[in-house]
Design an enzyme around this catalytic site. Structure first.
Site, PDB file in Angstrom:
ATOM      1  N   HIS B 134       0.871  -1.175   0.000  1.00 41.77           N
ATOM      2  CA  HIS B 134       0.000   0.000   0.000  1.00 41.77           C
ATOM      3  C   HIS B 134       0.913   1.233   0.000  1.00 41.77           C
ATOM      4  CE1 HIS B 134      -2.783   2.961   1.781  1.00 41.77           C
ATOM      5  NE2 HIS B 134      -3.777   2.136   1.543  1.00 41.77           N
ATOM      6  N   ASP B 211       2.976  -4.377   7.988  1.00 44.16           N
ATOM      7  CA  ASP B 211       1.752  -3.600   7.828  1.00 44.16           C
ATOM      8  C   ASP B 211       0.598  -4.595   7.941  1.00 44.16           C
ATOM      9  OD1 ASP B 211      -0.560  -2.494   6.836  1.00 44.16           O
ATOM     10  OD2 ASP B 211       0.322  -1.771   4.962  1.00 44.16           O
ATOM     11  N   GLN B 214      -4.635  -5.161   6.953  1.00 40.92           N
ATOM     12  CA  GLN B 214      -5.596  -6.089   6.340  1.00 40.92           C
ATOM     13  C   GLN B 214      -5.560  -7.475   6.992  1.00 40.92           C
ATOM     14  OE1 GLN B 214      -7.790  -5.176   4.172  1.00 40.92           O
ATOM     15  NE2 GLN B 214      -6.972  -3.168   3.651  1.00 40.92           N
ATOM     16  N   LYS B 237     -10.665  -0.804  10.299  1.00 43.12           N
ATOM     17  CA  LYS B 237     -10.816  -1.980   9.437  1.00 43.12           C
ATOM     18  C   LYS B 237     -11.220  -3.220  10.239  1.00 43.12           C
ATOM     19  CE  LYS B 237      -7.366  -0.382   6.091  1.00 43.12           C
ATOM     20  NZ  LYS B 237      -8.155   0.214   5.013  1.00 43.12           N
ATOM     21  N   CYS B 375      -4.863   2.521  -3.646  1.00 43.83           N
ATOM     22  CA  CYS B 375      -3.651   3.064  -3.011  1.00 43.83           C
ATOM     23  C   CYS B 375      -2.474   2.116  -3.189  1.00 43.83           C
ATOM     24  CB  CYS B 375      -3.870   3.380  -1.523  1.00 43.83           C
ATOM     25  SG  CYS B 375      -5.092   4.668  -1.271  1.00 43.83           S
TER      26      CYS B 375
END
Lengths: 147, 417
Positions: B134, B211, B214, B237, B375
């Site tokens: 991302h 990261d 997700q 999220k 993104c």
């Protein structure tokens, strides 16, 4: 509002079969337009004969609204003077963004098919990208972004 | 209290109808049609328990934290620090000193770039990321490279949308000072087998940031088992509020890092000659924090834990399998990202119909998906696409909603294809 107000037959037709979708290798003016939100990229080519647009074309990739709008643009400004093309740009800008004033759509010919776009605020930039790009080409800017 | 929503007689299966009643927004209509919200990778929706926890805090206990001796300040502090402990337990960190509240994943990565990277990197040093990242796991490192003279290296991906491990391992060099990697790709849904990547990096003494934006909403994440050095994720999220997120950092690294913002709460003593910084985690939390956001995040964790992350993962993978099967019947549909291990994200294109038009047409059918570059412009460039359409599922989605997506795609093809 109905989807058919946005995707009118004229729009669908110009998206499937864009007119003047080609490069003009010896163009007098050209500019690139970019809509970072959806990734639409257009290049507009202009051939000038005195103050008149003798040929205009575009290429690139984008959604149905941006491709159809660019295709309609090329048909409508060919043969026009720069001042007349800029007049059309300002009328199109009003057509796409102002719902508080009455615009005589019949005077715009086929371009009037884009009048449904203003009911879809997220798509206004798709329809106006080619006009901003033409404006940049006529003013000899090389790049324009809708952001 | 959250009720356990499982199907009677089958404790491993979630009762989706009962779960949907917990999410007020799922009752609304769009253009007169029921909402099918399939844009969960962009942001999930909130259960009433989260909304109520934040309202209750504002209605009964709001005051500034870590400051007052009065009752409300103490209650607010207890709720805020209680949320930190819930986060610690949820990702199995050793200590709450390793849990830093930030605005979201983006801010967490910027914090590490500026506080860990900026003082330690110099010309010739390298930061290694992957092609799947991302923008939030690319741009902070590019800014850091401009500031320090370091170089950004990019591990390539394969046509299925997986990070090429051998190429990654070959790029790990003595100059590599940090690896920053997605746990799950937002654009494609690929689950990166991060343990292998972490092991390779740690064998060379290179710290690793994951990261996890997700990943955390969809699977059990254990930062100690992963053995990563930093882990970043966002509340919104995972059914929590916007504006709150978490940076997990290994305590020894966080201790060595300077603060990145100055202000209240991050200090012990201030005079014009000298300021003494506070200890972890407050050293990195300058200013009044998003107290209600942290409390909401804690409530979201309670909610997810009541459902159970294993049950959530199983429900979402079942939806993914069904979506793959149904979408494959749409003529001209091409899947983008076909890794064997994926989260419940399907990225696709349809011949002759631009994703942006798909987004508008689907919205008219009450189906919300994301269209665009997600993104992750380098991922789009890799596949030679300006954009894709992306449907992303949460445990509250149903097969019927996937059926509506498929019907709407047929409509779009008829209209424009």
């Amino acid at each position: 509002m109905d989807l058919k107000d946005l995707y009118r037959d004229v729009i669908v037709d110009h998206n499937r079969h864009p007119r003047n979708f080609r490069e003009i290798p010896d163009a007098d003016r050209r500019a690139d337009g970019f809509n970072p939100l959806c990734g639409d990229k257009l290049t507009v080519f202009v051939k000038l004969d005195g103050g008149r647009i003798s040929d205009v074309s575009f290429n690139g990739s984008g959604c149905a609204i941006s491709i159809a709008s660019a295709s309609l643009l090329t048909e409508s400004v060919k043969g026009k003077t720069i001042a007349e093309a800029e007049g059309l740009f300002s009328q199109m800008h009003q057509l796409l963004t102002r719902d508080d004033i009455d615009i005589d759509v019949t005077r715009l010919g086929k371009l009037g098919a884009l009048s449904g776009v203003r009911e879809f605020p997220a798509r206004v930039k798709c329809a106006s990208l080619c006009w901003h790009t033409l404006d940049a080409a006529l003013h000899q800017q090389e790049q324009v972004s809708t952001e | 209290m959250n009720a356990v929503h499982t199907v009677a007689g089958n404790p491993t299966a979630l009762d989706v109808a009962a779960i949907r009643r917990d999410f007020p927004v799922l009752e609304r209509t769009v253009r007169g049609l029921p909402l099918s919200y399939l844009d969960n990778a962009a942001s999930s929706q909130r259960p009433r328990a989260v909304i109520d926890a934040m309202s209750r805090y504002y209605e009964t206990s709001h005051a500034n934290v870590h400051r007052g001796v009065h009752t409300l300040s103490q209650e607010a502090t207890d709720l805020f620090e209680g949320a930190r402990e819930k986060v610690r337990r949820f990702i199995n960190a050793k200590s709450t000193r390793e849990i830093i509240f930030v605005r979201g994943t983006t801010e967490a990565i910027n914090l590490v770039a500026q506080s860990y990277g900026r003082p330690t990197l110099g010309p010739g040093d390298e930061i290694l990321v992957s092609w799947l990242e991302h923008h939030a796991n690319i741009v902070p490192w590019q800014m850091l490279c401009q500031q320090t003279g370091a170089t950004l290296k990019v591990a390539p991906i394969t046509t299925s949308g997986e990070v090429d491990f051998d190429a990654f391992a070959a790029l790990l060099a003595s100059r590599t000072k940090l690896v920053a990697l997605a746990h799950v790709s937002n654009a494609l849904g690929t689950v990166i087998p991060v343990q292998r990547f972490i092991a390779a990096a740690r064998a060379r003494g290179v710290p690793v940031l994951l990261d996890g934006a997700q990943a955390v909403p969809h699977m059990t994440v254990d930062v100690q088992a992963l053995d990563c050095d930093f882990y970043a994720f966002s509340g919104h999220k995972m059914c929590g509020p916007t504006g709150i997120g978490v940076l997990y950092g290994r305590e020894s690294l966080l201790n060595a890092m300077p603060p990145w913002q100055g202000g209240g709460d991050m200090i012990l003593a201030v005079s014009f000659e000298k300021t003494v910084y506070n200890g972890l985690p407050y050293k990195f939390e300058a200013g009044t924090p998003d107290i209600a956001g942290a409390i909401g995040l804690g409530a979201a964790i309670d909610y997810l834990e009541t459902l159970g992350m294993e049950r959530i993962a199983a429900a979402e993978l079942a939806l993914l399998a069904y979506a793959n099967e149904q979408l494959a019947t749409v003529p001209g549909l091409r899947f983008v990202g076909t890794a064997p291990e994926k989260a419940a994200v399907v990225s696709f294109t349809i011949d002759g119909v631009h994703p942006h038009d798909l987004g508008t047409i689907l919205d008219h059918e009450g189906v919300a998906i994301r269209t665009g570059h997600h993104c992750a412009m380098p991922v789009m460039d890799f596949f030679g696409l300006p954009a894709t359409a992306r449907a992303s599922f949460a445990f509250y989605n149903t097969r019927a909603e996937i059926d509506r997506l498929v019907v709407a795609l047929h409509t779009a093809r008829e209209m424009l294809g």
